[in-house]
Design a protein around this motif. Structure first.
Motif, short mmCIF file in Angstrom:
data_model
loop_
_atom_site.label_atom_id
_atom_site.label_comp_id
_atom_site.label_asym_id
_atom_site.label_seq_id
_atom_site.Cartn_x
_atom_site.Cartn_y
_atom_site.Cartn_z
N GLY A 1 39.80 52.23 -23.52
CA GLY A 1 40.93 52.76 -24.29
C GLY A 1 41.57 53.93 -23.56
O GLY A 1 41.99 53.81 -22.41
N SER A 2 41.62 55.08 -24.21
CA SER A 2 42.21 56.28 -23.60
C SER A 2 41.29 56.91 -22.56
O SER A 2 41.66 57.90 -21.92
N GLY A 3 40.08 56.37 -22.40
CA GLY A 3 39.17 56.85 -21.37
C GLY A 3 38.24 57.97 -21.80
O GLY A 3 37.57 58.58 -20.97
N VAL A 4 38.15 58.22 -23.11
CA VAL A 4 37.42 59.41 -23.55
C VAL A 4 35.95 59.40 -23.16
O VAL A 4 35.41 60.43 -22.73
N ILE A 5 35.28 58.25 -23.31
CA ILE A 5 33.85 58.20 -22.98
C ILE A 5 33.67 58.41 -21.48
O ILE A 5 32.87 59.25 -21.03
N ALA A 6 34.39 57.62 -20.68
CA ALA A 6 34.27 57.71 -19.23
C ALA A 6 34.56 59.11 -18.71
O ALA A 6 33.82 59.66 -17.88
N ILE A 7 35.64 59.70 -19.21
CA ILE A 7 36.09 60.99 -18.68
C ILE A 7 35.21 62.13 -19.16
O ILE A 7 34.90 63.06 -18.40
N ALA A 8 34.75 62.07 -20.40
CA ALA A 8 33.84 63.11 -20.90
C ALA A 8 32.53 63.10 -20.11
O ALA A 8 32.01 64.16 -19.74
N ILE A 9 32.01 61.90 -19.82
CA ILE A 9 30.77 61.82 -19.04
C ILE A 9 31.00 62.33 -17.63
O ILE A 9 30.22 63.13 -17.10
N ALA A 10 32.09 61.89 -16.99
CA ALA A 10 32.38 62.32 -15.62
C ALA A 10 32.60 63.83 -15.54
O ALA A 10 32.19 64.48 -14.56
N THR A 11 33.23 64.39 -16.56
CA THR A 11 33.49 65.83 -16.57
C THR A 11 32.19 66.63 -16.65
O THR A 11 32.04 67.66 -15.99
N HIS A 12 31.25 66.14 -17.44
CA HIS A 12 30.02 66.88 -17.66
C HIS A 12 28.89 66.49 -16.70
O HIS A 12 27.84 67.14 -16.70
N CYS A 13 29.12 65.46 -15.89
CA CYS A 13 28.10 65.05 -14.94
C CYS A 13 28.77 64.71 -13.60
O CYS A 13 29.18 63.57 -13.38
N PRO A 14 28.89 65.68 -12.72
CA PRO A 14 29.57 65.46 -11.43
C PRO A 14 28.91 64.38 -10.58
O PRO A 14 29.54 63.87 -9.64
N ARG A 15 27.65 64.03 -10.87
CA ARG A 15 26.96 62.99 -10.09
C ARG A 15 27.39 61.58 -10.49
O ARG A 15 27.03 60.60 -9.82
N CYS A 16 28.12 61.48 -11.59
CA CYS A 16 28.46 60.16 -12.14
C CYS A 16 29.72 59.59 -11.51
O CYS A 16 30.71 60.30 -11.31
N ARG A 17 29.67 58.30 -11.23
CA ARG A 17 30.86 57.53 -10.90
C ARG A 17 31.01 56.45 -11.97
O ARG A 17 30.08 55.69 -12.20
N VAL A 18 32.16 56.43 -12.59
CA VAL A 18 32.36 55.59 -13.77
C VAL A 18 33.43 54.54 -13.51
O VAL A 18 34.50 54.85 -12.98
N VAL A 19 33.11 53.31 -13.88
CA VAL A 19 34.10 52.23 -13.89
C VAL A 19 34.57 52.09 -15.34
O VAL A 19 33.79 51.72 -16.21
N ALA A 20 35.83 52.43 -15.58
CA ALA A 20 36.40 52.37 -16.93
C ALA A 20 37.14 51.04 -17.07
O ALA A 20 38.09 50.76 -16.34
N ILE A 21 36.70 50.22 -18.02
CA ILE A 21 37.14 48.83 -18.13
C ILE A 21 37.87 48.62 -19.44
O ILE A 21 37.41 49.06 -20.50
N ASP A 22 39.00 47.92 -19.38
CA ASP A 22 39.71 47.54 -20.60
C ASP A 22 40.53 46.29 -20.30
O ASP A 22 40.99 46.09 -19.16
N CYS A 23 40.71 45.46 -21.32
CA CYS A 23 41.53 44.25 -21.13
C CYS A 23 43.01 44.54 -21.30
O CYS A 23 43.84 43.67 -21.06
N SER A 24 43.36 45.77 -21.70
CA SER A 24 44.75 46.16 -21.92
C SER A 24 45.25 47.02 -20.78
O SER A 24 44.74 48.12 -20.54
N ALA A 25 46.29 46.53 -20.08
CA ALA A 25 46.88 47.33 -19.01
C ALA A 25 47.52 48.60 -19.56
O ALA A 25 47.50 49.65 -18.92
N ALA A 26 48.10 48.52 -20.77
CA ALA A 26 48.72 49.69 -21.38
C ALA A 26 47.68 50.77 -21.68
O ALA A 26 47.93 51.96 -21.50
N ALA A 27 46.51 50.35 -22.16
CA ALA A 27 45.43 51.31 -22.42
C ALA A 27 44.97 51.96 -21.12
O ALA A 27 44.73 53.18 -21.06
N LEU A 28 44.84 51.17 -20.07
CA LEU A 28 44.40 51.71 -18.79
C LEU A 28 45.39 52.73 -18.24
O LEU A 28 45.00 53.69 -17.56
#
Length: 293
Positions: free
Chosen positions: A131-158
């Motif tokens: 969606g808006s990326g909240v889970i992926a971005i919150a995790i990446a913000t609080h864990c610099p060691r993380c690399r996140v693949v954010a997946i959605d079937c909606s191009a508009a959401a991405l």
């Protein structure tokens, strides 16, 4: 709200709170504050330092428009274009669900599991239905060691998620993939965590949702199918192929389907059920499953 009268900031807030209550808002005071702060381009707290000040005519005109739209049922987050999640501010549009506090429990669970690992290596995470990326971005913000693949079937959401990743300076560690669940990923790609707030509303439940949700938020991000477990079941199966040994699947679910989801995890070869986490209301909200070594 007559334009011939003198409207101070305080009077605007009082009048608008009463007006929005009459039109069904359950958070009328907060709605009034957020809308007025948006129009004045100031933090909400500054409304109270300007409580006795007359509102400018341009402020009144813009505020009236937003109040009318809110009274007609449009969510405040869409009206102002942003919403706070995990103490971070995210852009939102009608192409994505409005982030909710319950989903923060997914972030907490992932970060807690990362701490338990006790290692300093890079961590690979998939956020399915970002969606808006909240889970992926919150995790990446609080864990610099993380690399996140954010997946959605909606191009508009991405597109919204891309904007938010740039806003929070994690675009270099959050990659965006258009995919239905994990179907577009290489079969050999593996993750330490798969996190998700997937669609989990039953079709029969949809008509009973509140009007602001039903009439404005994307149905495809809410409704899974007749049983409500259609997407979670696909995620559980995908986890057996895309999780590394010892990796975790962590999903938000509805309390109405928790028993079915837990049973499906227990019946899936290669996965072991973890404890289901409860939200602030005491309801089962986040299921966990670990890939056996």
């Amino acid at each position: 709200m007559s334009s011939s009268e003198t409207w101070t900031i305080g009077r605007l807030l009082t009048w608008t709170t009463d007006y929005l209550k009459q039109h069904g808002s359950e958070s009328a005071r907060l709605d009034a504050e957020v809308l007025l702060a948006c129009v004045r381009k100031c933090p909400r707290i500054e409304l109270y330092t300007a409580y006795e000040e007359p509102a400018a005519e341009a402020t009144l005109a813009d505020f009236r428009q937003l109040v009318r739209r809110r009274a007609a049922g449009e969510p405040v987050a869409y009206l102002v274009g942003h919403r706070e999640f995990y103490s971070l501010n995210f852009a939102v549009t009608p192409d994505v669900l409005i982030p909710r506090p319950d989903t923060e429990l997914v972030v907490v669970a992932v970060l807690d599991r990362i701490k338990e690992r006790g290692r300093s290596d890079e961590i690979a995470i998939a956020d399915v239905g970002t969606g808006s990326g909240v889970i992926a971005i919150a995790i990446a913000t609080h864990c610099p060691r993380c690399r996140v693949v954010a997946i959605d079937c909606s191009a508009a959401a991405l597109a919204v998620a891309r904007q938010n990743a740039a806003r929070h300076n994690v675009a270099d560690r959050v990659s965006l993939v258009e995919s239905d669940v994990l179907g577009a990923l290489p079969p050999e790609q593996r993750f330490d965590f798969i996190a998700s707030n997937p669609p989990y509303v039953r079709e029969s439940e949809y008509e009973s949702l509140t009007a602001d949700v039903k009439n404005h938020e994307p149905k495809a991000a809410l409704v899974a199918g007749p049983r409500g477990t259609e997407v979670t079941e696909r995620l559980i199966e995908a986890a057996t192929h895309h999780l590394r040994p010892g990796g975790w699947l962590i999903m938000e679910i509805s309390p109405l389907i928790v028993e079915s989801v837990e049973q499906h995890i227990s019946a899936t070869d290669g996965l072991e059920a973890g404890p289901t986490l409860r939200d602030l209301a005491g309801l089962p909200r986040v299921v966990q499953a670990q890939r056996r070594a």
